[in-house]
Scaffold this motif. Sequence first.
Motif, short mmCIF file in Angstrom:
data_model
loop_
_atom_site.label_atom_id
_atom_site.label_comp_id
_atom_site.label_asym_id
_atom_site.label_seq_id
_atom_site.Cartn_x
_atom_site.Cartn_y
_atom_site.Cartn_z
N PRO A 174 -10.95 18.03 23.36
CA PRO A 174 -12.36 17.63 23.41
C PRO A 174 -12.78 17.24 24.83
O PRO A 174 -12.05 16.55 25.53
CB PRO A 174 -12.43 16.42 22.48
CG PRO A 174 -11.22 16.52 21.62
CD PRO A 174 -10.18 17.22 22.42
N GLY A 175 -13.95 17.69 25.23
CA GLY A 175 -14.49 17.32 26.53
C GLY A 175 -13.85 18.04 27.71
O GLY A 175 -14.13 17.69 28.86
N ALA A 176 -13.03 19.04 27.46
CA ALA A 176 -12.36 19.76 28.55
C ALA A 176 -13.22 20.95 29.00
O ALA A 176 -12.81 22.10 28.93
CB ALA A 176 -10.97 20.22 28.13
N THR A 177 -14.43 20.62 29.44
CA THR A 177 -15.35 21.64 29.94
C THR A 177 -15.97 21.12 31.25
O THR A 177 -16.02 19.91 31.47
CB THR A 177 -16.50 21.92 28.94
OG1 THR A 177 -17.34 20.76 28.86
CG2 THR A 177 -15.96 22.28 27.56
N PRO A 178 -16.44 22.02 32.10
CA PRO A 178 -17.04 21.57 33.35
C PRO A 178 -18.25 20.65 33.14
O PRO A 178 -18.51 19.77 33.96
CB PRO A 178 -17.45 22.85 34.07
CG PRO A 178 -16.92 23.98 33.28
CD PRO A 178 -16.40 23.46 31.98
N LYS A 179 -18.97 20.85 32.06
CA LYS A 179 -20.14 20.02 31.78
C LYS A 179 -19.74 18.60 31.37
O LYS A 179 -20.44 17.64 31.70
CB LYS A 179 -20.96 20.66 30.66
CG LYS A 179 -22.20 19.88 30.29
CD LYS A 179 -22.96 20.54 29.16
CE LYS A 179 -24.15 19.68 28.77
NZ LYS A 179 -24.67 19.99 27.48
N MET A 208 -5.59 19.41 32.65
CA MET A 208 -5.19 19.12 31.28
C MET A 208 -3.83 19.77 31.04
O MET A 208 -3.55 20.86 31.56
CB MET A 208 -6.20 19.70 30.27
CG MET A 208 -7.59 19.15 30.36
SD MET A 208 -7.67 17.51 29.63
CE MET A 208 -9.33 17.05 30.10
N ASN A 209 -3.02 19.11 30.24
CA ASN A 209 -1.74 19.68 29.84
C ASN A 209 -1.44 19.19 28.43
O ASN A 209 -0.78 18.16 28.24
CB ASN A 209 -0.64 19.28 30.82
CG ASN A 209 0.68 19.98 30.54
OD1 ASN A 209 0.96 20.39 29.42
ND2 ASN A 209 1.48 20.13 31.57
N LEU A 210 -1.94 19.92 27.45
CA LEU A 210 -1.77 19.53 26.06
C LEU A 210 -0.30 19.51 25.63
O LEU A 210 0.13 18.55 24.99
CB LEU A 210 -2.61 20.42 25.13
CG LEU A 210 -2.54 20.07 23.64
CD1 LEU A 210 -2.97 18.63 23.38
CD2 LEU A 210 -3.40 21.05 22.84
N PRO A 211 0.51 20.50 25.97
CA PRO A 211 1.92 20.42 25.56
C PRO A 211 2.64 19.16 26.08
O PRO A 211 3.39 18.52 25.33
CB PRO A 211 2.54 21.70 26.14
CG PRO A 211 1.40 22.66 26.25
CD PRO A 211 0.21 21.79 26.60
N MET A 212 2.39 18.79 27.32
CA MET A 212 3.04 17.58 27.85
C MET A 212 2.45 16.31 27.23
O MET A 212 3.17 15.35 26.97
CB MET A 212 2.92 17.51 29.37
CG MET A 212 3.93 18.39 30.09
SD MET A 212 5.65 18.13 29.60
CE MET A 212 5.93 16.44 30.12
N ALA A 213 1.16 16.31 26.96
CA ALA A 213 0.53 15.16 26.29
C ALA A 213 1.14 14.97 24.92
O ALA A 213 1.46 13.84 24.52
CB ALA A 213 -0.98 15.36 26.20
#
Length: 130
Positions: free
Chosen positions: A106-111, A119-124
Amino acid sequence: MKKIPSFTVDHIHLKRGIFVSRKDEVGNEMVTTFDIRMKEPNREPALGPAAIHTIEHLADKNIYWGPMGCLTGNYLVVKGDLQSKDIAPLMTETFRFIADYEGEVPGATPKDCGNYLMMNLPMAKWEAAK
């Protein structure tokens, strides 16, 4: 110069866990800041910036959740005069949600985000599962 409260904590012996960092009166309300320590300071590698940034985006049910500058954990700010045991179930639920999360962050957009590419979802997910 006077040290801020977080600099008065003995980081040499600090372990992973949930700790009350400070309590502040705001008007007639008490606000509790928690130290959500995910790494043992100076003994474990810090969280990767992209992983902790992703965790921040996924832990959005809280009043304030923000990474520590040292990248060993996060601060959680909540309304109320609380102790660590009071939020342990919330932290378990939050980290389980992140560890099991699938899909777009969520919120991973330029806007929506000033550094949406970091962002690194696998590491998160890996860090949250620990």
